[in-house]
Design an enzyme around this catalytic site. Structure first.
Site, short mmCIF file in Angstrom:
data_model
loop_
_atom_site.label_atom_id
_atom_site.label_comp_id
_atom_site.label_asym_id
_atom_site.label_seq_id
_atom_site.Cartn_x
_atom_site.Cartn_y
_atom_site.Cartn_z
N GLY A 129 -30.45 -35.23 -30.03
CA GLY A 129 -31.16 -34.97 -31.14
C GLY A 129 -31.47 -36.50 -31.58
O GLY A 129 -31.95 -36.63 -32.60
N CYS A 161 -58.87 -21.54 -27.79
CA CYS A 161 -59.77 -20.86 -28.66
C CYS A 161 -58.71 -20.42 -29.98
O CYS A 161 -58.40 -19.44 -30.27
CB CYS A 161 -60.10 -19.20 -28.06
SG CYS A 161 -58.64 -18.49 -27.47
N GLU A 162 -58.39 -21.66 -30.55
CA GLU A 162 -57.30 -21.44 -31.57
C GLU A 162 -57.48 -22.84 -32.62
O GLU A 162 -57.57 -23.80 -32.10
CB GLU A 162 -55.79 -21.45 -31.29
CG GLU A 162 -55.38 -20.69 -29.99
CD GLU A 162 -54.57 -19.29 -30.53
OE1 GLU A 162 -54.24 -19.38 -31.94
OE2 GLU A 162 -54.18 -18.52 -29.84
N PRO A 210 -28.78 -36.57 -24.60
CA PRO A 210 -30.05 -37.17 -25.43
C PRO A 210 -31.15 -36.47 -24.18
O PRO A 210 -31.05 -36.40 -22.97
CB PRO A 210 -30.12 -38.67 -25.01
CG PRO A 210 -29.01 -38.78 -24.05
CD PRO A 210 -28.15 -37.67 -24.07
N1 LLP Z 1 -28.62 -30.35 -26.15
C1 LLP Z 1 -28.99 -29.13 -26.57
C2 LLP Z 1 -27.79 -28.01 -26.53
C3 LLP Z 1 -30.25 -28.82 -27.03
O1 LLP Z 1 -30.52 -27.55 -27.53
C4 LLP Z 1 -31.23 -29.99 -27.00
C5 LLP Z 1 -32.64 -29.66 -27.54
C6 LLP Z 1 -30.85 -31.15 -26.65
C7 LLP Z 1 -29.34 -31.27 -26.03
C8 LLP Z 1 -31.77 -32.24 -26.47
O2 LLP Z 1 -32.04 -32.65 -27.77
P1 LLP Z 1 -33.11 -34.25 -28.07
O3 LLP Z 1 -32.25 -35.20 -27.74
O4 LLP Z 1 -34.07 -33.87 -27.11
O5 LLP Z 1 -33.42 -34.03 -29.34
N2 LLP Z 1 -39.56 -28.77 -28.69
C9 LLP Z 1 -38.99 -29.44 -29.73
C10 LLP Z 1 -37.52 -29.87 -29.35
C11 LLP Z 1 -36.51 -28.54 -29.01
C12 LLP Z 1 -35.12 -29.34 -28.88
C13 LLP Z 1 -34.38 -28.17 -28.30
N3 LLP Z 1 -33.06 -28.37 -28.10
C14 LLP Z 1 -39.95 -30.35 -29.82
O6 LLP Z 1 -41.10 -30.73 -29.29
O7 LLP Z 1 -39.57 -31.46 -30.84
#
Ligand code: LLP
Length: 417
Positions: free
Chosen positions: A242, A346-347, A278
């Site tokens: 996150g 087409c959106e 991450p």
């Molecule tokens: N761990 C778990 C259990 C997760 O579900 C996720 C992301 C991560 C780690 C990694 O999170 P990050 O460090 O990348 O924030 N498609 C969306 C983001 C979806 C994230 C889903 N889970 C976007 O493009 O912003």
């Protein structure tokens, strides 16, 4: 400033490391994802540096960018992987990640995925419900194995981010509610094929304020202490992913060190290993999506559009989350125009920029849609009969094709007459 250090102008041409992006487009065609290997390595090192004083294990969340070359780059640096499906587990193993460095997440694991993970020997499965714990126990029993599990806690902390990517709120589907934990612990005593080794959380993505992590970690620590009193020997506390990146120079991300400053003192006292997952932080600013301008056009109000050959099928983030991506002209121009940069789909949601000041580029020239390393290629689709683009990895002056462009034949290959 965007943190895209390895994308820079030399004279008036945008380069990735030592390679001109216009030459890459000529060689490989567009749309094209271009990734800087050095940027991947640098982000990983920055993350590790921030948490260096904490005994921890970083598991790259491969859902952000699961190209084998990207996974391999991190694996070679000692990084583990967080996977969310049998397919991602397969990819991680193909990339050469050792199973004991893989953790398996997901709110809806199928029995065959659980069996695949257990047979592969992953470090742990992160369970998200009582029913799932029972399923893992049953499948482990059938395989004559003991499954190492973590329980994913829903800490009921609503981190401020886009509502589609906040996951730590109890109204969302993720994790086990605190109220259910007494039942979970009682069950874990009975299930003979499970060993509880971890407590896990993931409160969302692109979170700017470390205080949300602090609040959720405090809850995790409370649960850790109760679990110890109950006699469980927890070895890992998994804080999830996150961590934020800068997409828009006007909204710079909180530096990773600020998260470390808040989290390390809280977690150090536990004496157990911390896992981080991450995704975006490691990859978002390592890639661009290179696209060619097909047409320029104006509507009756004088509004200008650049119609480019990439669209929401390659990068859905603006359509899905209204997210900002910088659009840079590969050949810079002194003049700019206020325009929309739109794709061929087409959106009406098929745009990269709206009413944005953009270099006054001409038809046939190239744009780089920046920060396209995370949740871009992996979320691409064949909608509108689109071919998934090619991907290249650049390291210094070296260029490697790491994914071929799809073909029309591949579009229909699984269909039967
Ligand atoms: N761990 C778990 C259990 C997760 O579900 C996720 C992301 C991560 C780690 C990694 O999170 P990050 O460090 O990348 O924030 N498609 C969306 C983001 C979806 C994230 C889903 N889970 C976007 O493009 O912003």
């Amino acid at each position: 400033m965007l943190d895209c250090n390895y994308f820079h102008y030399t004279a008036n041409t945008l380069n990735c490391d030592e390679v001109r992006l216009d030459e890459l487009a000529d060689t490989f065609g567009t749309p094209l994802f271009v990734t800087s290997a050095k940027s991947l390595i640098e982000s990983y090192k920055a993350f590790e540096h921030a948490f260096a004083s904490l005994p921890h294990f970083t598991c790259y969340s491969v859902k952000a960018n699961y190209n084998l070359s990207v996974i391999r780059t991190f694996a070679e640096l000692g990084c583990g992987c967080d996977v969310n499906s049998g397919g991602e587990l397969y990819r991680a193993l193909q990339a050469g990640v050792l199973p004991e460095k893989i953790i398996f997440a997901g709110v809806g694991k199928k029995p065959e995925e659980i069996a695949y993970a257990l047979k592969s020997g992953v470090l742990m499965l992160k369970a998200e419900s009582i029913s799932e714990l029972k399923a893992i126990d049953r499948i482990a029993g059938e395989l004559a194995k003991t499954a190492s599990v973590a329980i994913r806690i829903n800490p009921n902390v609503t981190a401020e981010t886009h509502p589609y990517i906040t996951t730590g709120d109890s109204k969302e589907k993720f994790g086990i509610d605190e109220a259910e934990l007494p039942e979970v612990f009682a069950l874990l005593r009975q299930l003979k094929h499970l060993r509880l080794i971890g407590l896990d959380m993931h409160i969302g993505s692109q979170i700017f304020d470390p205080e949300y992590y602090v609040a959720a970690t405090m809850k995790l620590l409370d649960i850790f202490n109760s679990s110890k009193e109950l006699g469980f020997a927890i070895e890992f506390l998994d804080i999830g992913g996150g961590f934020p990146v800068t997409y828009d120079p006007a909204k710079p991300a909180t530096p990773i060190g600020h998260f470390a400053d808040k989290l390390i003192p809280l977690l150090q006292q536990t004496g157990v290993k911390v896992i981080f997952e991450p995704g975006r932080y490691l990859v978002a600013n390592a890639s661009v999506l290179l696209t060619r301008i097909l047409y320029k056009k104006r509507n009756h109000t004088g509004k200008q559009f650049f119609v480019v050959d990439a669209g929401m099928t390659e990068l859905i983030r603006p359509a899905l989350y209204q997210s900002h991506h910088e659009v840079l002209a590969v050949t810079s121009h002194k003049q700019s125009v206020v325009a929309d940069v739109v794709g061929p789909i087409c959106e009406s949601s098929d745009f990269f920029a709206r009413h944005r000041e953009i270099d006054a580029a001409e038809e046939g020239e190239l744009f780089a849609v920046m920060s396209s390393g995370a949740y871009a290629a992996v979320m691409s689709s064949n909608y509108n009969g689109r071919l998934r683009p090619a991907e290249v990895l650049v390291n210094g002056s070296e260029v490697k094709l790491v994914r071929k462009r799809e073909t029309y034949e591949q579009l229909v290959q699984n269909e039967l007459p």
